[in-house]
Motif scaffolding. Structure first.
Motif, PDB file in Angstrom:
ATOM      1  N   LEU A  80       0.845  -1.192   0.000  1.00  0.00           N
ATOM      2  CA  LEU A  80       0.000   0.000   0.000  1.00  0.00           C
ATOM      3  C   LEU A  80       0.881   1.242   0.000  1.00  0.00           C
ATOM      4  CD1 LEU A  80      -2.798   1.402   0.333  1.00  0.00           C
ATOM      5  CD2 LEU A  80      -2.470   1.192   2.815  1.00  0.00           C
ATOM      6  N   VAL A  81       0.663   2.129  -0.975  1.00  0.00           N
ATOM      7  CA  VAL A  81       1.468   3.353  -1.056  1.00  0.00           C
ATOM      8  C   VAL A  81       0.644   4.624  -0.870  1.00  0.00           C
ATOM      9  CG1 VAL A  81       3.282   2.347  -2.482  1.00  0.00           C
ATOM     10  CG2 VAL A  81       1.287   3.354  -3.597  1.00  0.00           C
ATOM     11  N   GLU A  82      -0.685   4.523  -0.975  1.00  0.00           N
ATOM     12  CA  GLU A  82      -1.511   5.722  -0.811  1.00  0.00           C
ATOM     13  C   GLU A  82      -2.938   5.321  -0.481  1.00  0.00           C
ATOM     14  OE1 GLU A  82      -2.589   9.846  -3.241  1.00  0.00           O
ATOM     15  OE2 GLU A  82      -1.958   8.055  -4.355  1.00  0.00           O
ATOM     16  N   ARG A  83      -3.535   6.020   0.477  1.00  0.00           N
ATOM     17  CA  ARG A  83      -4.943   5.815   0.824  1.00  0.00           C
ATOM     18  C   ARG A  83      -5.642   7.175   0.823  1.00  0.00           C
ATOM     19  NH1 ARG A  83      -6.965   1.729   5.371  1.00  0.00           N
ATOM     20  NH2 ARG A  83      -6.933   0.420   3.495  1.00  0.00           N
ATOM     21  N   ILE A  84      -6.652   7.320  -0.018  1.00  0.00           N
ATOM     22  CA  ILE A  84      -7.437   8.551  -0.099  1.00  0.00           C
ATOM     23  C   ILE A  84      -8.791   8.289   0.552  1.00  0.00           C
ATOM     24  CG2 ILE A  84      -8.487  10.255  -1.624  1.00  0.00           C
ATOM     25  CD1 ILE A  84      -6.395   9.558  -3.719  1.00  0.00           C
ATOM     26  N   ALA A  85      -9.092   9.022   1.599  1.00  0.00           N
ATOM     27  CA  ALA A  85     -10.361   8.842   2.310  1.00  0.00           C
ATOM     28  C   ALA A  85     -11.415   9.784   1.740  1.00  0.00           C
ATOM     29  CB  ALA A  85     -10.164   9.109   3.800  1.00  0.00           C
ATOM     30  N   LEU A  86     -12.581   9.258   1.432  1.00  0.00           N
ATOM     31  CA  LEU A  86     -13.696  10.048   0.918  1.00  0.00           C
ATOM     32  C   LEU A  86     -14.601  10.445   2.083  1.00  0.00           C
ATOM     33  CD1 LEU A  86     -12.511   8.762  -1.643  1.00  0.00           C
ATOM     34  CD2 LEU A  86     -14.838   8.487  -2.504  1.00  0.00           C
ATOM     35  N   GLU A  87     -14.080  11.309   2.941  1.00  0.00           N
ATOM     36  CA  GLU A  87     -14.820  11.705   4.135  1.00  0.00           C
ATOM     37  C   GLU A  87     -16.067  12.509   3.802  1.00  0.00           C
ATOM     38  OE1 GLU A  87     -12.029  13.743   6.572  1.00  0.00           O
ATOM     39  OE2 GLU A  87     -10.848  11.933   7.039  1.00  0.00           O
ATOM     40  N   PHE A  88     -16.082  13.156   2.645  1.00  0.00           N
ATOM     41  CA  PHE A  88     -17.236  13.978   2.267  1.00  0.00           C
ATOM     42  C   PHE A  88     -18.479  13.148   1.991  1.00  0.00           C
ATOM     43  CE2 PHE A  88     -14.505  13.452  -1.514  1.00  0.00           C
ATOM     44  CZ  PHE A  88     -15.335  12.658  -2.294  1.00  0.00           C
ATOM     45  N   LEU A  89     -18.339  11.834   1.868  1.00  0.00           N
ATOM     46  CA  LEU A  89     -19.528  11.009   1.632  1.00  0.00           C
ATOM     47  C   LEU A  89     -20.536  11.125   2.768  1.00  0.00           C
ATOM     48  CD1 LEU A  89     -18.001   7.749   0.096  1.00  0.00           C
ATOM     49  CD2 LEU A  89     -19.178   9.605  -1.091  1.00  0.00           C
ATOM     50  N   SER A  90     -20.048  11.478   3.955  1.00  0.00           N
ATOM     51  CA  SER A  90     -20.962  11.663   5.088  1.00  0.00           C
ATOM     52  C   SER A  90     -21.837  12.901   4.909  1.00  0.00           C
ATOM     53  CB  SER A  90     -20.174  11.782   6.397  1.00  0.00           C
ATOM     54  OG  SER A  90     -19.338  12.928   6.391  1.00  0.00           O
ATOM     55  N   GLN A  91     -21.442  13.799   3.987  1.00  0.00           N
ATOM     56  CA  GLN A  91     -22.204  15.019   3.732  1.00  0.00           C
ATOM     57  C   GLN A  91     -23.233  14.854   2.616  1.00  0.00           C
ATOM     58  OE1 GLN A  91     -21.620  17.813   5.664  1.00  0.00           O
ATOM     59  NE2 GLN A  91     -20.220  16.486   6.799  1.00  0.00           N
ATOM     60  N   VAL A  92     -23.208  13.716   1.951  1.00  0.00           N
ATOM     61  CA  VAL A  92     -24.134  13.495   0.832  1.00  0.00           C
ATOM     62  C   VAL A  92     -25.558  13.367   1.368  1.00  0.00           C
ATOM     63  CG1 VAL A  92     -24.817  11.874  -0.972  1.00  0.00           C
ATOM     64  CG2 VAL A  92     -22.393  12.426  -0.633  1.00  0.00           C
ATOM     65  N   PRO A  93     -26.519  14.086   0.792  1.00  0.00           N
ATOM     66  CA  PRO A  93     -27.911  14.000   1.258  1.00  0.00           C
ATOM     67  C   PRO A  93     -28.439  12.570   1.180  1.00  0.00           C
ATOM     68  CG  PRO A  93     -27.624  15.854  -0.246  1.00  0.00           C
ATOM     69  CD  PRO A  93     -26.354  15.066  -0.303  1.00  0.00           C
ATOM     70  N   PRO A  94     -29.255  12.172   2.139  1.00  0.00           N
ATOM     71  CA  PRO A  94     -29.767  10.790   2.168  1.00  0.00           C
ATOM     72  C   PRO A  94     -30.523  10.403   0.908  1.00  0.00           C
ATOM     73  CG  PRO A  94     -30.188  11.912   4.254  1.00  0.00           C
ATOM     74  CD  PRO A  94     -29.699  12.961   3.307  1.00  0.00           C
ATOM     75  N   GLY A  95     -31.152  11.356   0.245  1.00  0.00           N
ATOM     76  CA  GLY A  95     -31.956  11.038  -0.927  1.00  0.00           C
ATOM     77  C   GLY A  95     -31.181  10.914  -2.220  1.00  0.00           C
ATOM     78  N   CYS A  96     -29.873  10.914  -2.168  1.00  0.00           N
ATOM     79  CA  CYS A  96     -29.073  10.847  -3.388  1.00  0.00           C
ATOM     80  C   CYS A  96     -28.971   9.401  -3.864  1.00  0.00           C
ATOM     81  CB  CYS A  96     -27.679  11.426  -3.146  1.00  0.00           C
ATOM     82  SG  CYS A  96     -26.676  11.477  -4.643  1.00  0.00           S
ATOM     83  N   ASP A  97     -29.798   9.034  -4.821  1.00  0.00           N
ATOM     84  CA  ASP A  97     -29.865   7.653  -5.290  1.00  0.00           C
ATOM     85  C   ASP A  97     -28.579   7.211  -5.975  1.00  0.00           C
ATOM     86  OD1 ASP A  97     -32.424   7.502  -4.336  1.00  0.00           O
ATOM     87  OD2 ASP A  97     -33.361   7.962  -6.269  1.00  0.00           O
ATOM     88  N   ALA A  98     -27.820   8.176  -6.521  1.00  0.00           N
ATOM     89  CA  ALA A  98     -26.616   7.823  -7.270  1.00  0.00           C
ATOM     90  C   ALA A  98     -25.597   7.089  -6.415  1.00  0.00           C
ATOM     91  CB  ALA A  98     -25.985   9.084  -7.862  1.00  0.00           C
ATOM     92  N   LEU A  99     -25.640   7.297  -5.103  1.00  0.00           N
ATOM     93  CA  LEU A  99     -24.664   6.682  -4.214  1.00  0.00           C
ATOM     94  C   LEU A  99     -25.288   5.700  -3.234  1.00  0.00           C
ATOM     95  CD1 LEU A  99     -22.308   9.675  -3.407  1.00  0.00           C
ATOM     96  CD2 LEU A  99     -21.767   7.643  -4.719  1.00  0.00           C
ATOM     97  N   ALA A 100     -26.540   5.354  -3.432  1.00  0.00           N
ATOM     98  CA  ALA A 100     -27.235   4.502  -2.476  1.00  0.00           C
ATOM     99  C   ALA A 100     -26.520   3.163  -2.294  1.00  0.00           C
ATOM    100  CB  ALA A 100     -28.673   4.274  -2.932  1.00  0.00           C
ATOM    101  N   ALA A 101     -26.101   2.544  -3.391  1.00  0.00           N
ATOM    102  CA  ALA A 101     -25.454   1.236  -3.297  1.00  0.00           C
ATOM    103  C   ALA A 101     -24.090   1.335  -2.633  1.00  0.00           C
ATOM    104  CB  ALA A 101     -25.310   0.629  -4.693  1.00  0.00           C
ATOM    105  N   VAL A 102     -23.376   2.437  -2.903  1.00  0.00           N
ATOM    106  CA  VAL A 102     -22.041   2.607  -2.343  1.00  0.00           C
ATOM    107  C   VAL A 102     -22.099   2.819  -0.843  1.00  0.00           C
ATOM    108  CG1 VAL A 102     -20.017   4.120  -2.307  1.00  0.00           C
ATOM    109  CG2 VAL A 102     -21.076   3.495  -4.484  1.00  0.00           C
ATOM    110  N   LEU A 103     -23.069   3.612  -0.394  1.00  0.00           N
ATOM    111  CA  LEU A 103     -23.128   4.015   1.006  1.00  0.00           C
ATOM    112  C   LEU A 103     -23.853   3.014   1.895  1.00  0.00           C
ATOM    113  CD1 LEU A 103     -23.911   7.808   0.552  1.00  0.00           C
ATOM    114  CD2 LEU A 103     -21.704   6.713   0.919  1.00  0.00           C
TER     115      LEU A 103
END
Length: 439
Positions: A80-103
């Motif tokens: 492992l040489v790099e880890r990028i954390a997507l912390e902003f996913l916690s700010q995504v509105p609950p109704g955003c269907d585009a990320l429902a499966a990911v979250l």
């Protein structure tokens, strides 16, 4: 495939439509295309001996441990040489269907970059092994694909000998006026002539975006624009003042100070391309805050993880600034736009090689940007010069989270080299104007 249909219109409406059209103009970059076709060089599609894994970190770690045990018997080591954390996913509105499966059921999400050494394992085989180990886990392996300016990954089929934007002594070169850090100061005759010549080009006139007759239009105040592109500026410089009319101050970020890539022979030097793009945004929306982010090297080549890192940093900043009182930041942040003058290019036989159909890391990041009302525009690509009909847009311009921009010519038709897009902006046809052969 991530479903990204519900919130596209909402994301577009957050930024003035005229400003979006202005930023779209930048994408063209079709400016460097012209004249004659050349034979493509050997094609490379990803960084050798590197793979990306996106998903919950604990799940990724479990998959890597499982594969690493088998690889050790072959003398291959994953690191492992790099880890990028997507912390902003916690700010995504609950109704955003585009990320429902990911979250679903996941509190954390990262994009890891791994290298591997030893043995003779190819990237394709490493990805296949990681996919098998992942099974039903929400872990997505993929190569660290190369990115490039709007041409195919094989390089530009065009010589760099002019463009619809070309003028004698182009102001968009780092060695020229008025955009040079060491060139003519604002107010001189040379600077005035360069500015006038720039604004006299057909793309700004009645055959283009009608800048001179736009009337009431947005000047971009309160909008942050990130231009992911090349840069001619030294990596030691973080802010630059450009002698223009009106004057132009721009932030610089250097995500890629030079990549370890193998380039095609006679690869063009297009380090000024990002500066050109920034200048177009400034010309149309002079009060916007513009940031030039270097994710491509001097020949217009980069890699997927560098792009992921740059976009994640931009999204993090936008979220942070949205929560800042106007009294501390001057004009409040009303909107944000990302301009991607590049494409990601999986090999044409990716399915046969067992590579995943999706580019999950970037797709997830751009879906989140859409859900967070950040507008993304991307170059449709310039691969259609000799095609009977235009090719579909490149990735990510083909995704519904992104506005794909094709090139138009002075006849307000599709430029001969342009792929399909959602909208079009001036790009030319790689030859002189039929109405005015001097331009």
């Amino acid at each position: 495939m991530i479903d990204q249909t519900d919130s596209r219109e909402k994301a577009r409406l957050r930024v003035d439509s005229r400003l979006v059209a202005a930023v779209v103009l930048v994408i063209l970059l079709l400016l460097l295309l012209v004249l004659r076709c050349q034979q493509p060089q050997q094609t490379r599609y990803f960084v050798e001996r590197e793979v990306l894994l996106s998903g919950p970190p604990a799940q990724i770690d479990a998959v890597v441990r499982q594969v690493a045990r088998d690889l050790a018997n072959q003398g291959v080591e994953l690191q492992l040489v790099e880890r990028i954390a997507l912390e902003f996913l916690s700010q995504v509105p609950p109704g955003c269907d585009a990320l429902a499966a990911v979250l679903a059921g996941s509190d954390e999400y990262v994009v890891d970059r791994y290298t591997f050494a030893g043995g003779d394992l190819a990237v394709e085989e490493m990805v296949r092994r990681l996919q098998e180990a992942a099974g039903d886990r929400p872990v997505r392996p993929e190569p660290n694909y190369l990115t490039s300016s709007p041409w195919s990954i094989a390089g530009s089929p065009w010589s760099i000998a002019g463009s619809p934007w070309s003028i004698a002594g182009s102001p968009w070169s780092i060695a020229g006026s008025p955009w040079s850090i060491a060139g003519s100061p604002a107010g001189t005759a040379v600077s005035a002539m360069a500015n006038a010549a720039f604004r006299d080009q057909w793309a700004f006139g009645k055959d283009g975006i009608r800048l001179a007759t736009a009337g009431e239009r947005s000047l971009g105040r309160g909008v942050l624009v990130a231009i992911m592109d090349t840069s001619p500026f030294p990596v030691t410089v973080s802010r630059i003042y450009l002698a223009t009319d009106p004057p132009f101050e721009m932030d610089l970020q250097h995500m890629l100070p030079g990549g370890p890539f193998t380039h095609a022979e006679d690869a063009p030097d297009i380090r000024d391309h990002g500066l050109f793009a920034a200048g177009l945004v400034h010309a149309v929306a002079p009060e916007s805050e513009i940031r030039l982010v270097r994710v491509l090297d001097d020949t217009g080549q980069g890699d997927l993880q560098t792009l992921n890192r740059a976009i994640v940093a931009f999204i993090d900043e936008v979220i942070s600034r949205r929560g800042t009182p106007e009294s501390q930041q001057g004009a409040g942040l009303r909107g944000a736009v990302m301009n991607l003058s590049l494409g990601v290019h999986p090999p044409p036989d990716a399915e046969e090689q067992g590579l995943p159909e999706e580019i999950s890391s970037l797709q997830t990041i751009l879906a989140a940007a859409q859900c967070l009302d950040i507008v993304t525009v991307a170059a449709a690509g310039n691969d259609s010069a000799e095609a009977e009909s235009p090719y579909p847009a490149q990735i990510p311009a083909s995704w519904s989270s992104t506005i794909g921009v094709a090139a138009s010519n002075i006849r307000q038709q599709r430029a001969c080299f342009s792929n399909k897009g959602d909208i079009a902006a001036p790009g030319g046809d790689g030859k002189r104007s039929e109405k005015d052969p001097t331009k």
